[in-house]
Design an enzyme around this catalytic site. Structure first.
Site, short mmCIF file in Angstrom:
data_model
loop_
_atom_site.label_atom_id
_atom_site.label_comp_id
_atom_site.label_asym_id
_atom_site.label_seq_id
_atom_site.Cartn_x
_atom_site.Cartn_y
_atom_site.Cartn_z
N CYS A 150 76.03 5.36 -4.73
CA CYS A 150 76.05 4.42 -5.71
C CYS A 150 75.06 4.75 -6.96
O CYS A 150 75.31 4.55 -7.97
CB CYS A 150 75.93 3.09 -5.18
SG CYS A 150 74.36 2.68 -4.11
N HIS A 243 72.69 -1.49 -9.80
CA HIS A 243 71.38 -0.53 -9.89
C HIS A 243 71.01 0.05 -11.40
O HIS A 243 71.65 0.36 -12.02
CB HIS A 243 71.72 0.80 -9.06
CG HIS A 243 72.12 0.55 -7.69
ND1 HIS A 243 71.65 -0.48 -7.16
CD2 HIS A 243 72.21 1.45 -6.72
CE1 HIS A 243 71.86 -0.40 -5.96
NE2 HIS A 243 72.36 0.77 -5.58
#
Length: 345
Positions: A150, A243
């Site tokens: 990710c 993120h």
């Protein structure tokens, strides 16, 4: 024609996101769900502690959860999505491939295997043809395709634009990663509240190696990894999703911030249902992107960038993506769409 699909690890965090995305999908129909032996035989609504911010799809809630075994999945399932823990996936995914199933996997095992395509379709869709090599070498009727980590998915699309135009030489990245990236039980509240954890096991290596494979070139027989140098420092912070990453990118050619923005915006979506038309959104404000404000850009499938500054040898910028959508479940679904379009199902 509708593609019948199965989900391995369907009760977990990424498995639930997969179901959220697959249930209304125009090409896919959920036909099988698997989980641990403890959940096998239960209905999905009883086996899964549903945590997604939308109701369990009615046509999925009553499905029986199966054991995670090729013999438990119907033969007419055309595509398997895997969100298994890597320790389980390393053993189980090849068994499904040997049994003739094509697997689009979010699990980290096997990503760096020489004959396993690691794909972000908007960046390196041509690498999917490595599956021909894989099937020849392994003797599989099925196939195994991976999406990257990710945090890697967040950084690589902007880097792809820079590399195409200005030839990347060195990349340094420091991440601020949401707790959902560790799964529901991965980080306790006592660990993360009023805190930041400056280490995520194995994450730095994944970013450093996967990015070079993704930005490498495929010659029809193998992927030649990009020669840029990559160093990562990964940190867990108390945000739920999204993120955020601070990136320093050095280039062989001189580059301005305007050049960098234009190069990144040139990396666009492709003709797949889950690929956004505008893959990369550029923010001019110096304090954007931010996880709470920008993680859902393009319905969670886009990448947000901003905070551009010129450096001695290149540019510095910030990037952000939704880690369980673009960075996990959405990435696997997108790869499944690519497999379907390219005739691998």
């Amino acid at each position: 024609m509708t593609v019948r699909v199965g989900v391995l690890g369907a009760t977990g965090a990424v498995g639930q996101r997969l179901i959220q995305l697959l249930d209304p999908h125009p090409e896919f129909e959920i036909a099988a769900l698997t989980a641990s032996d403890a959940s096998a035989g239960e209905t999905y609504k009883d086996a899964a502690k549903w945590r997604v911010n939308s109701p369990i799809p009615e046509d999925v809630a009553g499905l029986e959860v199966r054991a995670t075994d090729p013999d438990s999945v119907p033969d007419d399932v055309d595509l398997i999505f895997s969100s298994l823990p890597s320790s389980v996936g390393a053993e189980v995914e090849p068994e499904f491939c040997e049994a003739g199933y094509t697997v689009s996997s979010n699990s980290s095992n096997g990503r760096m295997d020489e004959d396993v395509p690691l794909i972000i379709p908007e960046v390196n869709a041509d690498h999917v043809d490595l599956l021909e090599v894989q099937r020849d070498e392994r003797g599989w009727d099925g196939a195994l395709l991976k999406n990257p980590n990710c945090s890697t998915i967040t950084m690589v699309p902007p880097l792809a634009g820079l590399d195409r135009e200005f030839d990347l030489t060195d990349v340094r990245v420091s991440t601020l990663q949401a707790v959902s990236g560790a799964g529901y039980s991965g980080v306790t509240s006592m660990e993360i509240i009023d805190n930041a954890i400056p280490h995520i096991g194995g994450e730095e290596q994944k970013m450093e190696t996967e990015s070079r494979k993704l930005l490498g070139s495929f010659d029809g027989a193998e992927v030649h990894r990009n020669e840029m140098d990559v160093a990562a420092s990964c940190n867990r912070i108390p945000t739920l999703d999204g993120h955020l990453e601070n990136v320093w990118a050095d280039t062989a050619e001189d580059i301005s911030t305007a050049d960098a923005e234009a190069a990144m915006e040139s990396v666009t979506g492709i003709d797949l249902p889950s690929s956004p038309e505008k893959l990369i959104t550029v923010f001019e404000e110096p304090d954007r992107p931010q996880p709470r404000l920008d993680r859902n850009v393009e319905d969670g499938m886009g990448v947000a960038v901003g905070g551009f500054r010129e450096t001695t040898d290149g540019v510095q910028f910030n990037c952000l993506a939704h880690n369980t959508m673009r960075g996990a479940a959405g990435a696997s679904v997108l790869n499944g769409e690519l497999l379907n379009k390219r005739g691998y199902l």
